[in-house]
Design a protein around this motif. Structure first.
Motif, PDB file in Angstrom:
ATOM      1  N   HIS A 298      -7.111   3.827   5.724  1.00 32.07           N
ATOM      2  CA  HIS A 298      -6.952   2.638   4.898  1.00 32.07           C
ATOM      3  C   HIS A 298      -8.271   2.304   4.228  1.00 32.07           C
ATOM      4  CE1 HIS A 298      -2.886   1.391   6.094  1.00 32.07           C
ATOM      5  NE2 HIS A 298      -3.164   2.098   7.172  1.00 32.07           N
ATOM      6  N   GLU A 299      -8.163   1.668   3.067  1.00 29.40           N
ATOM      7  CA  GLU A 299      -9.344   1.169   2.358  1.00 29.40           C
ATOM      8  C   GLU A 299     -10.374   2.258   2.107  1.00 29.40           C
ATOM      9  OE1 GLU A 299      -9.329  -1.989   1.273  1.00 29.40           O
ATOM     10  OE2 GLU A 299      -7.390  -2.266   2.238  1.00 29.40           O
ATOM     11  N   SER A 300      -9.925   3.493   2.001  1.00 29.54           N
ATOM     12  CA  SER A 300     -10.851   4.584   1.706  1.00 29.54           C
ATOM     13  C   SER A 300     -10.382   5.249   0.423  1.00 29.54           C
ATOM     14  CB  SER A 300     -10.859   5.599   2.847  1.00 29.54           C
ATOM     15  OG  SER A 300     -11.501   6.774   2.412  1.00 29.54           O
ATOM     16  N   TYR A 301     -11.184   5.106  -0.636  1.00 32.90           N
ATOM     17  CA  TYR A 301     -10.740   5.602  -1.933  1.00 32.90           C
ATOM     18  C   TYR A 301     -11.586   6.757  -2.429  1.00 32.90           C
ATOM     19  CZ  TYR A 301      -8.135   1.289  -1.727  1.00 32.90           C
ATOM     20  OH  TYR A 301      -7.307   0.298  -1.325  1.00 32.90           O
TER      21      TYR A 301
ATOM     22  N   TYR B 190      -2.718   2.011  -5.695  1.00 33.20           N
ATOM     23  CA  TYR B 190      -3.763   2.534  -4.812  1.00 33.20           C
ATOM     24  C   TYR B 190      -3.099   3.392  -3.755  1.00 33.20           C
ATOM     25  CZ  TYR B 190      -6.882  -0.525  -7.203  1.00 33.20           C
ATOM     26  OH  TYR B 190      -7.610  -1.128  -8.185  1.00 33.20           O
TER      27      TYR B 190
ATOM     28  N   PRO C  59      -2.539   6.308  -0.833  1.00 30.62           N
ATOM     29  CA  PRO C  59      -3.249   6.558   0.418  1.00 30.62           C
ATOM     30  C   PRO C  59      -4.292   7.649   0.281  1.00 30.62           C
ATOM     31  CG  PRO C  59      -0.942   7.179   0.562  1.00 30.62           C
ATOM     32  CD  PRO C  59      -1.095   6.405  -0.672  1.00 30.62           C
ATOM     33  N   SER C  60      -5.308   7.555   1.108  1.00 30.18           N
ATOM     34  CA  SER C  60      -6.413   8.504   1.090  1.00 30.18           C
ATOM     35  C   SER C  60      -5.949   9.861   1.603  1.00 30.18           C
ATOM     36  CB  SER C  60      -7.551   7.955   1.952  1.00 30.18           C
ATOM     37  OG  SER C  60      -8.487   8.953   2.178  1.00 30.18           O
TER      38      SER C  60
ATOM     39  N   GLY D 295      -4.750   9.574   5.450  1.00 26.94           N
ATOM     40  CA  GLY D 295      -4.062   8.318   5.734  1.00 26.94           C
ATOM     41  C   GLY D 295      -4.972   7.151   6.057  1.00 26.94           C
TER      42      GLY D 295
ATOM     43  N   MET E 279       0.829  -1.201   0.000  1.00 34.48           N
ATOM     44  CA  MET E 279       0.000   0.000   0.000  1.00 34.48           C
ATOM     45  C   MET E 279       0.867   1.255   0.000  1.00 34.48           C
ATOM     46  SD  MET E 279      -3.424   0.926   0.920  1.00 34.48           S
ATOM     47  CE  MET E 279      -4.013   2.592   0.770  1.00 34.48           C
ATOM     48  N   PHE E 280       1.860   1.334   0.925  1.00 28.73           N
ATOM     49  CA  PHE E 280       2.699   2.520   0.966  1.00 28.73           C
ATOM     50  C   PHE E 280       4.059   2.207   0.372  1.00 28.73           C
ATOM     51  CE2 PHE E 280      -0.403   3.175   4.283  1.00 28.73           C
ATOM     52  CZ  PHE E 280      -0.842   4.434   3.977  1.00 28.73           C
TER      53      PHE E 280
ATOM     54  N   GLU F 251      -0.965  -3.090  -5.910  1.00 27.70           N
ATOM     55  CA  GLU F 251      -1.265  -2.313  -4.703  1.00 27.70           C
ATOM     56  C   GLU F 251      -0.601  -0.939  -4.736  1.00 27.70           C
ATOM     57  OE1 GLU F 251      -3.101  -2.803  -1.623  1.00 27.70           O
ATOM     58  OE2 GLU F 251      -4.086  -3.878  -3.236  1.00 27.70           O
TER      59      GLU F 251
ATOM     60  N   THR G 299      -8.422  10.419  -3.020  1.00 27.57           N
ATOM     61  CA  THR G 299      -7.010  10.067  -2.948  1.00 27.57           C
ATOM     62  C   THR G 299      -6.223  11.049  -3.804  1.00 27.57           C
ATOM     63  OG1 THR G 299      -7.164   8.620  -4.838  1.00 27.57           O
ATOM     64  CG2 THR G 299      -7.576   7.633  -2.701  1.00 27.57           C
TER      65      THR G 299
END
Lengths: 77, 265, 78
Positions: free
Chosen positions: B33-36, B23, B25-26, B31, B1-2, B20, B39
């Protein structure tokens, strides 16, 4: 593998088959475009006249290569 | 992710790069997670929209007979799209589509070039959603134009029924349907997406590969310089791809509009 | 440039057609024909349980259709 087998091919024989099948159409397509380039170089004004036949020839030859792919997938054993 | 953050912070690369890494970070819940919802990608699209609107408004706010530098730039972009794409592909009738083509070209070009602009460094078009929406707009456009030009029945008759004897038509119509109405938007979207995705992936591989070799052992460490030199070279290649794909997307849209307008093709 | 409303005349009809465009058209007709009728053949295959024969027939038919389309669209001298 039992002792009587001297050599064996592992993996997909269909891939080898397609490799062999692609030789002919490869040469054929090359010949078609080689002839077109040559005729256009010799006589540039004929390019529009010969182009339709290039596409007919290309389609018929390329069909063989594409059939090779399709049959390789359908009857991959 | 990062992935990228890891490299810079911990000095070790998450190699090889994965999907990954696309995608990011938001931003809005910072910051999360799993929030799109908002972004970096979203921000870049809005920036692109804003920059284009402001640039064209500002450059045409006070048009001069002898154009200023900004006005000259805007006019040459528009002139390029109108003369070299719209009029070349469609002919005289293409002038009325030139504004749309210009917008499309500029938007794709700008969002593509985020791939190599420092601090942006990823193109929104490397997510299939954005090329897909652009392709859907073009798809709706050329179908609408065709239906408006010829009428519903005649348009579909033109584009679905090839010149052939009636007894092979059942064989041909499904092929025409497939290649005209299904493959076209799909290939438009996938071509742009795949180019930008592969470009970003390539740059990631060589950048992260440099870090991976740097931290691997002493013998491989000097090779990482080679990897980064490749990254610079690939950035120039990327620039070429960016311009070419923006041009190709616009030209293909123009050729579909031309096909829809044509009497019979 | 943006202001003037006299665009230059439309592209001449007798300039040389772009070869790459025609090539992609030809290739996409062939692949399209193969995929469409191959898929229909595959559906028949699933339905009648013929073990790949119907798919093969479909692919050959689709290829024939693709060739006919290429000949009709690109292969007629203009």
């Amino acid at each position: 593998m039992d002792a009587s087998v001297l050599a064996a091919v592992e993996g997909s024989t269909a891939a080898i088959g397609y490799g062999l099948a692609a030789i002919g159409p490869g040469i054929g397509v090359g010949l078609v475009f080689a002839a077109y380039i040559q005729s256009t170089a010799r006589q540039p004004e004929s390019s529009r006249m010969t182009l339709p036949y290039v596409w007919i020839g290309f389609a018929v030859i390329e069909a063989l290569a594409l059939l090779g792919i399709a049959f390789g997938f359908i009857w991959a054993g | 992710m990062f992935g990228q953050a890891n490299v810079l912070a911990a000095g070790q690369a998450a190699f090889p790069p994965t999907v990954e890494d696309f995608y990011l970070p938001s931003i809005l819940p910072w910051g999360a997670h799993e929030s799109y919802w908002f972004t970096k990608i979203t921000a870049m699209v809005w920036i692109a929209v804003g920059v284009l609107i402001i640039f064209f408004l500002a450059s045409y706010r006070n048009p001069q007979l002898v154009p200023t530098k900004k006005q000259w730039f805007a006019e040459s972009i528009y002139g390029f799209v109108r003369n070299n794409i719209a009029v070349d592909m469609i002919g005289h009738a293409g002038v009325r589509f030139a504004p749309y083509f210009t917008t499309l070209f500029c938007f794709v070009l700008l969002t593509n070039s985020f791939a190599i602009i420092p601090f942006f460094q990823i193109s929104p078009n490397s997510h299939i959603a954005f090329p897909a929406v652009l392709a859907i707009i073009s798809y709706v456009l050329f179908n609408y134009i065709g239906i408006k030009q010829h009428g519903f029945v005649k348009y579909f008759k033109n584009s679905l029924i090839p010149p052939a004897p009636w007894y092979i038509l059942p064989l041909l119509i499904p092929i025409e349907l497939f290649s005209t109405f299904i493959v076209r938007p799909f290939s438009l979207a996938v071509r742009l997406f795949a180019n930008m995705f592969a470009g970003h992936m390539l740059l990631l591989v060589f950048t992260l590969g440099g870090f991976a070799m740097l931290s691997a052992n002493a013998w491989l460490a000097p090779v990482s310089v080679l990897s980064w030199v490749m990254t610079i070279a690939l950035t120039f290649l990327e620039f070429l791809v960016i311009v070419l794909q923006a041009y190709v997307f616009t030209v293909l849209t123009a050729s579909y509009v031309q096909g829809a307008l044509a009497e019979e093709h | 440039m943006a202001g003037d409303q006299t665009p230059r005349p439309a592209g001449e009809p007798d300039d040389i057609p772009s070869g790459a465009g025609q090539g992609w058209t030809a290739l996409s007709y062939l692949i399209g024909g193969m995929l469409v009728w191959g898929f229909i053949g595959w559906l028949v295959d699933q339905w009648l349980d013929t073990g790949g024969v119907a798919t093969g027939i479909g692919v050959v038919l689709g290829m024939a259709g693709g060739i006919i389309l290429v000949v009709r669209r690109l292969g007629t001298p203009t």
